[in-house]
Enzyme design. Structure first.
Site, PDB file in Angstrom:
ATOM      1  N   LYS A 213      95.743  36.461 127.097  1.00  0.00           N
ATOM      2  CA  LYS A 213      96.424  36.452 125.815  1.00  0.00           C
ATOM      3  C   LYS A 213      97.432  37.613 125.546  1.00  0.00           C
ATOM      4  CE  LYS A 213      95.677  35.100 121.000  1.00  0.00           C
ATOM      5  NZ  LYS A 213      94.692  34.835 120.073  1.00  0.00           N
ATOM      6  N   GLU A 219      89.620  44.582 132.324  1.00  0.00           N
ATOM      7  CA  GLU A 219      89.053  43.922 133.424  1.00  0.00           C
ATOM      8  C   GLU A 219      90.131  43.171 134.142  1.00  0.00           C
ATOM      9  OE1 GLU A 219      87.895  44.117 130.531  1.00  0.00           O
ATOM     10  OE2 GLU A 219      85.818  44.054 130.278  1.00  0.00           O
ATOM     11  N   GLY A 273      91.092  33.276 121.953  1.00  0.00           N
ATOM     12  CA  GLY A 273      90.887  33.171 123.341  1.00  0.00           C
ATOM     13  C   GLY A 273      89.686  32.088 123.362  1.00  0.00           C
ATOM     14  N   ARG A 274      88.512  32.113 122.832  1.00  0.00           N
ATOM     15  CA  ARG A 274      87.450  31.181 122.893  1.00  0.00           C
ATOM     16  C   ARG A 274      87.709  29.691 122.814  1.00  0.00           C
ATOM     17  NH1 ARG A 274      86.674  34.850 119.321  1.00  0.00           N
ATOM     18  NH2 ARG A 274      86.079  34.386 117.165  1.00  0.00           N
ATOM     19  N   GLU A 359      80.474  34.731 119.704  1.00  0.00           N
ATOM     20  CA  GLU A 359      81.497  35.575 119.276  1.00  0.00           C
ATOM     21  C   GLU A 359      82.241  34.980 118.066  1.00  0.00           C
ATOM     22  OE1 GLU A 359      84.509  37.717 122.145  1.00  0.00           O
ATOM     23  OE2 GLU A 359      85.328  35.821 121.837  1.00  0.00           O
ATOM     24  N   HIS A 390      61.618  24.045 135.387  1.00  0.00           N
ATOM     25  CA  HIS A 390      60.668  24.889 136.095  1.00  0.00           C
ATOM     26  C   HIS A 390      60.860  26.229 136.085  1.00  0.00           C
ATOM     27  CE1 HIS A 390      59.435  21.312 138.474  1.00  0.00           C
ATOM     28  NE2 HIS A 390      60.882  20.878 138.175  1.00  0.00           N
ATOM     29  N   LYS A 499      84.486  48.716 124.062  1.00  0.00           N
ATOM     30  CA  LYS A 499      85.696  48.905 125.044  1.00  0.00           C
ATOM     31  C   LYS A 499      86.362  50.386 124.786  1.00  0.00           C
ATOM     32  CE  LYS A 499      87.516  44.150 124.386  1.00  0.00           C
ATOM     33  NZ  LYS A 499      88.829  43.496 123.752  1.00  0.00           N
TER      34      LYS A 499
HETATM   35  O1  F6P Z   1      85.854  40.109 124.638  1.00  0.00           O
HETATM   36  C1  F6P Z   1      86.871  40.132 123.589  1.00  0.00           C
HETATM   37  C2  F6P Z   1      88.165  39.163 123.979  1.00  0.00           C
HETATM   38  O2  F6P Z   1      89.159  39.270 123.031  1.00  0.00           O
HETATM   39  C3  F6P Z   1      87.619  37.573 123.904  1.00  0.00           C
HETATM   40  O3  F6P Z   1      87.778  37.203 122.536  1.00  0.00           O
HETATM   41  C4  F6P Z   1      89.033  36.917 124.822  1.00  0.00           C
HETATM   42  O4  F6P Z   1      88.668  35.655 125.116  1.00  0.00           O
HETATM   43  C5  F6P Z   1      88.792  37.968 125.845  1.00  0.00           C
HETATM   44  O5  F6P Z   1      88.522  39.361 125.410  1.00  0.00           O
HETATM   45  C6  F6P Z   1      89.767  37.998 126.947  1.00  0.00           C
HETATM   46  O6  F6P Z   1      91.154  38.595 126.145  1.00  0.00           O
HETATM   47  P1  F6P Z   1      92.546  38.354 126.882  1.00  0.00           P
HETATM   48  O7  F6P Z   1      92.800  36.629 127.015  1.00  0.00           O
HETATM   49  O8  F6P Z   1      93.470  38.970 125.934  1.00  0.00           O
HETATM   50  O9  F6P Z   1      92.607  38.993 128.312  1.00  0.00           O
END
Ligand code: F6P
Length: 532
Positions: A213, A219, A273-274, A359, A390, A499
């Site tokens: 987003k 990452e 995002g979620r 979240e 199990h 972060k």
């Molecule tokens: O971990 C925090 C967060 O902002 C989530 O809410 C989101 O889904 C994820 O990081 C990824 O964010 P982006 O889509 O901006 O890379």
């Protein structure tokens, strides 16, 4: 943050509705589920059937009176008012001053919703059409890589909501997927994630979808940069545009990365995002199940949205699940909620729900800036049955803490093999019976006290529409709980501090300057520095 003034409602736990529930809980606390089932009408009275689901609440520590009292609490918290404000595009995400409009992603083309002078339904369908056309090009082989070959593998690079939704949904809908195109997901910054995903892949037939987003998530950008290197080492820098597309709200950063913005599929700040799997974030799923399959998925979500908006509280499945969640969390002292899908295809559903729920509702400050002194979001966890049976079901059956649970199952197998589905379903049903009613035994070690709660959620079969309905069911359940608690379920400031500190620790791992953290953090960094 709104200020506390005369217009500020009292905290929800100070209301008569909350107090009525607290005293009702005192009465209910010692009543065994076996006793509640003396009422032969119980299952019928506490089972609801709507929007393609059967939801059986009867194996929970509650009665119709409980549901009525909870409905009064929902009225007191104005859940319906906040819901309507959300659907109308009001800026209910007050801490970020944003509308919350994931429900607009699944509105039919014929709808209209004007927000800030723009019809968001038109915008949504514009992107959906473009993403759908692209997905079909990849599927029919007309999208060619730099060497002229068709795409055989799609690698989704994203994390959190930019990974869990599409990864979960792709897993859930495998039987509906084009099997000649493999879809892989890379999320973790751990190099092994990308390394393993790339094994056996031919750069000439691989398409990367970078989903972020913000296009600033470390990452995702790290994985995307390494993937770009892998590709350009093999095919040259000029091959990048035919092998990389993006899903983002940030065109500038996408362009900086080297992705042609003509191949960027956008979404909007009003999609959390979620809550984004129904947007272009679901592009990998769209490639897998096709544009029509994705529309059926959105159609299922919309159906549940409509149910949430129109059904009275007593029949409203997401509201009821939310109310039962509040009942366990705040009145029966339960802090752990297990999600147990009896479908291997839903293996990632508990992980998906962890982000959706934890979240959203893992907060301690309400919409008015007050620290709340009642419990909020529970710990959500789970595994597909029968594997869980199990492993951790021992604790569910004989442990001494209360865990609420959702058992999710399907009447029909999507991929039938022999009698497997009957056996699976036998376990699905028998486990809830065993948990609720237990079994006496002279030996206390072998005794099952029962009285363990569960909700059973059953649908006809797991297909795109059902998955859409299931996701929206939980989205609105989480919404209902957050609304009652008076928290903002749509921000996530809690992920920021870690972060920020990682950015500070990163250079220290490879440096030699003296460290200024606490003794534990300093020692861990020093140990890493001493590696050979
Ligand atoms: O971990 C925090 C967060 O902002 C989530 O809410 C989101 O889904 C994820 O990081 C990824 O964010 P982006 O889509 O901006 O890379």
């Amino acid at each position: 943050m709104a200020s506390t003034d005369d217009a500020t409602p009292p905290p929800i736990d100070a209301t008569p509705e909350w107090k009525a529930l607290a005293s009702h809980a005192d009465e209910m606390a010692s009543v065994h589920l076996r006793t509640l089932f003396d009422d032969e009408n119980r299952a019928r009275a506490l089972t609801r059937e709507a929007a393609g689901f059967v939801v059986d609440l009867s194996k929970n520590h509650l009665t119709n009176e409980t549901l009525e009292l909870l409905a009064e609490l929902a009225t007191k918290s104005d859940v319906a008012g906040l819901r309507d404000a959300m659907f109308a595009g009001e800026r209910i995400n007050i801490t970020e001053d944003r509308a919350v409009l994931h429900t607009a992603l699944r509105r039919p083309r014929t709808d209209s919703l004007v927000v800030d002078g723009s019809d968001v339904v038109v915008d949504v369908h514009e992107v959906l059409d473009a993403a759908g056309a692209f997905a079909e090009q990849v599927r029919d082989g007309s999208w060619r890589g730099a060497t002229g070959e068709a795409i055989r593998t799609v690698v989704n690079i994203g994390i959190g909501g930019s990974d869990l939704g599409p990864a979960m949904a792709y897993g859930a809908l495998r039987p509906f997927a084009e099997r000649t195109i493999d879809v892989r997901f890379v999320s973790n910054i751990d190099p092994t994630d990308l390394h393993e995903a790339l094994i056996g892949l031919d750069p000439a037939t691989t398409l990367f979808i970078v989903v972020s987003k913000t296009f600033s998530t470390i990452e995702t950008l790290t994985n995307a940069a390494s993937a770009r290197k892998w590709l350009s080492d093999a095919l040259g820098q000029e091959a990048v545009p035919s092998h990389f597309v993006a899903v983002s709200t940030n065109a500038e950063r996408v362009a900086e990365f080297g992705i042609d913005t003509a191949n960027m599929f956008g979404f909007w700040d009003w999609v959390g995002g979620r809550y984004s799997v129904g947007s272009a974030v679901g592009l990998s799923l769209m490639i897998a199940i096709g544009a029509d399959g994705f529309r059926r998925f959105l159609g299922g979500m919309h159906e549940m949205d409509q149910h949430f908006v129109t059904a009275p509280t007593a029949e409203n499945l997401p509201m009821l699940l939310g109310l039962v969640g509040v009942w366990y969390t705040n009145f029966l002292g339960t802090d752990s909620h297990a999600v147990l899908p009896y479908s291997q295809y839903l293996a990632r559903f508990p992980a998906y729900l962890q982000q959706l729920d934890m979240e959203s509702n893992g907060k301690s400050v309400d919409r008015y800036g007050r620290t709340v002194d009642y419990a909020t979001g529970p710990v959500v966890w789970g595994e597909p049955g029968t594997n869980g049976q199990h492993a951790f079901y021992q604790l569910l059956h004989q442990g001494n803490r209360r865990v609420s649970s959702d058992f999710i199952g399907f009447v029909h197998a999507t991929s039938p093999v022999g009698e497997h589905h009957d056996l699976l379903t036998a376990n699905f049903i028998a486990q809830t019976e065993a948990l609720a009613f237990g079994q006496g035994h002279d030996d206390p070690q072998r005794r099952f006290d029962g009285n363990r709660p569960s909700t059973t959620i059953m649908a006809d079969r797991l297909d795109p529409a059902t998955l859409g309905r299931l996701i929206a069911l939980y989205e609105h359940k989480v919404f209902t709980m957050g609304a009652i608690w008076g928290i903002n379920s749509f921000d996530q400031f809690g992920v920021e501090l870690g972060k920020k500190l990682a950015v500070a620790v990163g250079p220290e791992l490879v440096g030699s300057d003296s460290l200024g953290h606490d003794s534990s953090t300093n020692a861990l960094i020093e140990r890493y520095r001493r590696r050979d």
